[in-house]
Motif scaffolding. Sequence first.
Motif, PDB file in Angstrom:
ATOM      1  N   GLN A 196       0.832  -1.206   0.000  1.00 25.47           N
ATOM      2  CA  GLN A 196       0.000   0.000   0.000  1.00 25.47           C
ATOM      3  C   GLN A 196       0.868   1.258   0.000  1.00 25.47           C
ATOM      4  O   GLN A 196       0.621   2.193  -0.769  1.00 25.47           O
TER       5      GLN A 196
ATOM      6  N   ILE B 283      -9.374  -1.147  -7.682  1.00 21.98           N
ATOM      7  CA  ILE B 283     -10.796  -1.141  -7.388  1.00 21.98           C
ATOM      8  C   ILE B 283     -11.127   0.204  -6.755  1.00 21.98           C
ATOM      9  O   ILE B 283     -10.435   0.648  -5.823  1.00 21.98           O
ATOM     10  N   LEU B 284     -12.174   0.852  -7.259  1.00 25.86           N
ATOM     11  CA  LEU B 284     -12.585   2.151  -6.738  1.00 25.86           C
ATOM     12  C   LEU B 284     -13.272   1.959  -5.392  1.00 25.86           C
ATOM     13  O   LEU B 284     -14.236   1.205  -5.273  1.00 25.86           O
ATOM     14  N   ASP B 285     -12.765   2.631  -4.376  1.00 27.39           N
ATOM     15  CA  ASP B 285     -13.333   2.546  -3.034  1.00 27.39           C
ATOM     16  C   ASP B 285     -14.059   3.848  -2.738  1.00 27.39           C
ATOM     17  O   ASP B 285     -13.448   4.914  -2.743  1.00 27.39           O
ATOM     18  N   GLN B 286     -15.347   3.753  -2.498  1.00 27.59           N
ATOM     19  CA  GLN B 286     -16.144   4.957  -2.270  1.00 27.59           C
ATOM     20  C   GLN B 286     -16.567   5.093  -0.815  1.00 27.59           C
ATOM     21  O   GLN B 286     -17.499   5.818  -0.510  1.00 27.59           O
ATOM     22  N   SER B 287     -15.874   4.417   0.089  1.00 28.42           N
ATOM     23  CA  SER B 287     -16.263   4.464   1.493  1.00 28.42           C
ATOM     24  C   SER B 287     -16.040   5.850   2.094  1.00 28.42           C
ATOM     25  O   SER B 287     -16.823   6.285   2.939  1.00 28.42           O
TER      26      SER B 287
ATOM     27  N   SER C 291      -9.123   5.670  -3.704  1.00 29.77           N
ATOM     28  CA  SER C 291     -10.137   6.688  -3.496  1.00 29.77           C
ATOM     29  C   SER C 291      -9.721   7.923  -4.287  1.00 29.77           C
ATOM     30  O   SER C 291      -8.555   8.330  -4.254  1.00 29.77           O
TER      31      SER C 291
ATOM     32  N   TYR D  59      -7.356  -0.858  -3.392  1.00 24.96           N
ATOM     33  CA  TYR D  59      -8.546  -0.027  -3.272  1.00 24.96           C
ATOM     34  C   TYR D  59      -8.110   1.428  -3.277  1.00 24.96           C
ATOM     35  O   TYR D  59      -7.331   1.854  -2.433  1.00 24.96           O
TER      36      TYR D  59
ATOM     37  N   LYS E  30      -5.322  -6.698  -4.744  1.00 19.69           N
ATOM     38  CA  LYS E  30      -6.434  -5.769  -4.960  1.00 19.69           C
ATOM     39  C   LYS E  30      -6.049  -4.467  -4.288  1.00 19.69           C
ATOM     40  O   LYS E  30      -5.810  -4.425  -3.080  1.00 19.69           O
TER      41      LYS E  30
ATOM     42  N   GLU F 297      -4.754  -5.499  -0.637  1.00 15.97           N
ATOM     43  CA  GLU F 297      -4.886  -6.875  -0.155  1.00 15.97           C
ATOM     44  C   GLU F 297      -4.121  -7.793  -1.093  1.00 15.97           C
ATOM     45  O   GLU F 297      -4.539  -8.029  -2.223  1.00 15.97           O
TER      46      GLU F 297
END
Length: 134
Positions: free
Chosen positions: A16, A96-100, A55, A53, A51, A42
């Motif tokens: 990361q 992967i788009l993370d929209q959290s 933003s 993620y 993967k 991950e």
Amino acid sequence: MKKRGIKNTRINTEVQRELSNIIRSGIKDPRVAPWTSVVAAEVAPDLKTCKAYISVLGDEKAQADTLDGLNSAVGFVRRELARTLNMRNTPEIRFILDQSIEYGVNMSKKIDEVTKDLKVSDMDREDEGENDAE
């Protein structure tokens, strides 16, 4: 190897961090938004896949453009990751788009709106109580 072992957690953290550095300073694609951050990574226990993620601060078009730019630069990102990390296998990266974060901001705004209405109604009740006391 356990999926959530200490070694796997350490690898996820390092991947990361390095992905963040590569995206921030290495990719020159104009489609990649400047406010792109890697939220999590991950790596599979066999170190074959990852993967990532991400933003993106901006509208849907900026998010889609950034995802396209990162997917087109996945070979460069993987090569830089292999160069900086000393791993047996360099994982194949899937963005992967993370929209959290965006979801959290929207929920916070909605909560603020509801509590603002409650505060206004509480102030009205207090004003009525003062008028009744007189």
